[in-house]
Design a protein around this motif. Structure first.
Motif, PDB file in Angstrom:
ATOM      1  N   UNK A 202       0.811  -1.215   0.000  1.00 52.54           N
ATOM      2  CA  UNK A 202       0.000   0.000   0.000  1.00 52.54           C
ATOM      3  C   UNK A 202       0.846   1.267   0.000  1.00 52.54           C
ATOM      4  N   UNK A 203       2.132   1.127   0.301  1.00 50.29           N
ATOM      5  CA  UNK A 203       2.987   2.308   0.357  1.00 50.29           C
ATOM      6  C   UNK A 203       3.358   2.848  -1.022  1.00 50.29           C
ATOM      7  N   UNK A 204       2.964   2.161  -2.097  1.00 48.88           N
ATOM      8  CA  UNK A 204       3.187   2.702  -3.447  1.00 48.88           C
ATOM      9  C   UNK A 204       2.005   3.558  -3.885  1.00 48.88           C
ATOM     10  N   UNK A 205       0.975   3.655  -3.043  1.00 47.38           N
ATOM     11  CA  UNK A 205      -0.242   4.390  -3.365  1.00 47.38           C
ATOM     12  C   UNK A 205      -0.487   5.506  -2.367  1.00 47.38           C
ATOM     13  N   UNK A 206      -1.204   6.550  -2.817  1.00 42.74           N
ATOM     14  CA  UNK A 206      -1.726   7.557  -1.895  1.00 42.74           C
ATOM     15  C   UNK A 206      -2.953   6.989  -1.193  1.00 42.74           C
ATOM     16  N   UNK A 207      -3.409   7.691  -0.154  1.00 41.95           N
ATOM     17  CA  UNK A 207      -4.558   7.215   0.610  1.00 41.95           C
ATOM     18  C   UNK A 207      -5.825   7.122  -0.237  1.00 41.95           C
ATOM     19  N   UNK A 208      -5.929   7.956  -1.271  1.00 42.93           N
ATOM     20  CA  UNK A 208      -7.128   7.918  -2.114  1.00 42.93           C
ATOM     21  C   UNK A 208      -7.048   6.838  -3.186  1.00 42.93           C
ATOM     22  N   UNK A 209      -5.977   6.058  -3.169  1.00 40.34           N
ATOM     23  CA  UNK A 209      -5.846   4.972  -4.135  1.00 40.34           C
ATOM     24  C   UNK A 209      -5.111   5.325  -5.399  1.00 40.34           C
ATOM     25  N   UNK A 210      -4.730   6.581  -5.563  1.00 40.57           N
ATOM     26  CA  UNK A 210      -3.960   6.961  -6.757  1.00 40.57           C
ATOM     27  C   UNK A 210      -2.493   6.581  -6.558  1.00 40.57           C
ATOM     28  N   UNK A 211      -1.813   6.364  -7.669  1.00 43.94           N
ATOM     29  CA  UNK A 211      -0.415   5.932  -7.595  1.00 43.94           C
ATOM     30  C   UNK A 211       0.515   7.095  -7.274  1.00 43.94           C
ATOM     31  N   UNK A 212       1.512   6.829  -6.470  1.00 52.46           N
ATOM     32  CA  UNK A 212       2.547   7.821  -6.196  1.00 52.46           C
ATOM     33  C   UNK A 212       3.393   8.022  -7.452  1.00 52.46           C
ATOM     34  N   UNK A 213       3.995   9.207  -7.568  1.00 48.42           N
ATOM     35  CA  UNK A 213       4.771   9.507  -8.772  1.00 48.42           C
ATOM     36  C   UNK A 213       6.099   8.754  -8.755  1.00 48.42           C
ATOM     37  N   UNK A 214       6.756   8.751  -9.901  1.00 47.90           N
ATOM     38  CA  UNK A 214       7.956   7.943 -10.059  1.00 47.90           C
ATOM     39  C   UNK A 214       9.089   8.384  -9.143  1.00 47.90           C
ATOM     40  N   UNK A 215       9.246   9.693  -8.923  1.00 48.16           N
ATOM     41  CA  UNK A 215      10.316  10.157  -8.027  1.00 48.16           C
ATOM     42  C   UNK A 215      10.104   9.643  -6.603  1.00 48.16           C
ATOM     43  N   UNK A 216       8.851   9.655  -6.153  1.00 46.63           N
ATOM     44  CA  UNK A 216       8.548   9.151  -4.810  1.00 46.63           C
ATOM     45  C   UNK A 216       8.805   7.651  -4.723  1.00 46.63           C
ATOM     46  N   UNK A 217       8.454   6.930  -5.782  1.00 48.04           N
ATOM     47  CA  UNK A 217       8.691   5.484  -5.796  1.00 48.04           C
ATOM     48  C   UNK A 217      10.188   5.177  -5.825  1.00 48.04           C
ATOM     49  N   UNK A 218      10.955   5.966  -6.552  1.00 53.31           N
ATOM     50  CA  UNK A 218      12.406   5.755  -6.586  1.00 53.31           C
ATOM     51  C   UNK A 218      13.003   5.922  -5.193  1.00 53.31           C
ATOM     52  N   UNK A 219      12.510   6.890  -4.443  1.00 50.83           N
ATOM     53  CA  UNK A 219      12.982   7.089  -3.073  1.00 50.83           C
ATOM     54  C   UNK A 219      12.558   5.914  -2.193  1.00 50.83           C
ATOM     55  N   UNK A 220      11.335   5.459  -2.383  1.00 49.56           N
ATOM     56  CA  UNK A 220      10.801   4.347  -1.586  1.00 49.56           C
ATOM     57  C   UNK A 220      11.637   3.080  -1.759  1.00 49.56           C
ATOM     58  N   UNK A 221      12.068   2.820  -2.984  1.00 48.12           N
ATOM     59  CA  UNK A 221      12.831   1.607  -3.283  1.00 48.12           C
ATOM     60  C   UNK A 221      14.330   1.872  -3.432  1.00 48.12           C
ATOM     61  N   UNK A 222      14.807   2.981  -2.882  1.00 48.91           N
ATOM     62  CA  UNK A 222      16.194   3.395  -3.105  1.00 48.91           C
ATOM     63  C   UNK A 222      17.224   2.425  -2.529  1.00 48.91           C
TER      64      UNK A 222
END
Length: 278
Positions: A202-222
């Protein structure tokens, strides 16, 4: 990989290419709820596929709670709802739950590349004021020829080899509480496969169910090496799929699914589980 609601509206209004929209809403604790929701209202022209009946195979002693469907049977179902390799497929669930990503992954696994997850799902479609329908559509039957990519999956033997060699990174996509064995609502054993690292899907999504942007995902999986082999698991091969989609969005290419996941792992009594963070 993703399609915005306004893009789907334009596509449907302008009859761009051949498009089939698939509703995969589902609830694990109420297996009829998704189909009932579809009957009560869905995106116009959408067909329904069920996680248990269509997107999974028959459950056996080993193989996990949602094994992959038989490729020929699944191909027949795709053909019956008007999908072949020339068809653009847009998949949605309630928001961006795990089920849309499961079908997205399955189609990729079957060699179908023109598949998108509707960003924000059905909730976003309705919120933007678009019409819904109760009409059950029919499509001319097509012949979907499977081009199965076996390199997209690993089995339990590969997982065991990896515990010894650590050649690949194993991800557990379940919540931190389940990963650590503090709670376990579904299975007899609590914990995770030894060596797995936790990235809650669920951490790849915002609370409303929309996908996080690529920069945020790159940080998440850094902390992950893009050159490494990444094996993604969860409880039964469903909630792993949002993580796979997210990783591929940001350029990871060697990403595979362990379809049986934790439910397959613990079906072998000799397999130990871990409860510490790794």
């Amino acid at each position: 990989m993703l399609m915005r609601v306004e893009q789907l509206v334009d596509r449907l209004n302008n009859h761009e290419d051949e498009t089939v929209v698939v509703d995969v809403r589902f609830q694990l604790n109420d297996t009829d709820a998704g189909r009932k929701a579809y009957v009560e209202g869905h995106i116009p022209g959408a067909v329904y596929l069920d996680l248990n009946k269509d997107l999974s195979g028959e459950v056996q002693k080993h193989g996990g709670n949602h094994p992959l469907p038989d490729s020929n049977e699944f191909s027949s179902k795709l053909g019956e709802i008007g999908i072949d390799h020339g068809t653009t497929v847009v998949v949605y669930d309630q928001q961006n739950d795990m089920f849309a990503s499961r079908l997205w992954w399955l189609l990729q696994y079957m060699g179908h590349e023109k598949v998108y997850v509707l960003d924000g799902g059905y909730q976003c479609w309705v919120k933007q004021g678009n019409k819904v329908s109760v009409e059950i559509p029919t499509y001319a039957k097509k012949n979907f020829i499977p081009k199965v990519n076996e390199d997209e999956v690993v089995d339990i033997r590969k997982i065991k080899e990896n515990i010894m060699s650590s050649n690949a990174v194993l991800i557990d996509s379940r919540s931190k509480e389940r990963y650590l064995g503090k709670v376990e609502p579904l299975y007899a054993k609590a914990g995770h496969i030894p060596g797995a690292r936790n990235f809650f899907w669920k951490e790849v999504l915002h609370e409303d169910g929309s996908w996080k942007d690529e920069d945020t995902l790159k940080e998440h999986f850094s902390s992950l090496d893009k050159g490494a082999e990444i094996i993604v698991s969860c409880g039964s091969g469903v909630s792993a799929c949002p993580n796979i989609l997210a990783l591929k969005r940001i350029g990871f290419t060697n990403v595979k699914l362990y379809p049986g996941s934790y439910s397959d792992w613990i079906s072998y009594e000799e397999n130990r589980v871990e409860t510490k963070d790794e």
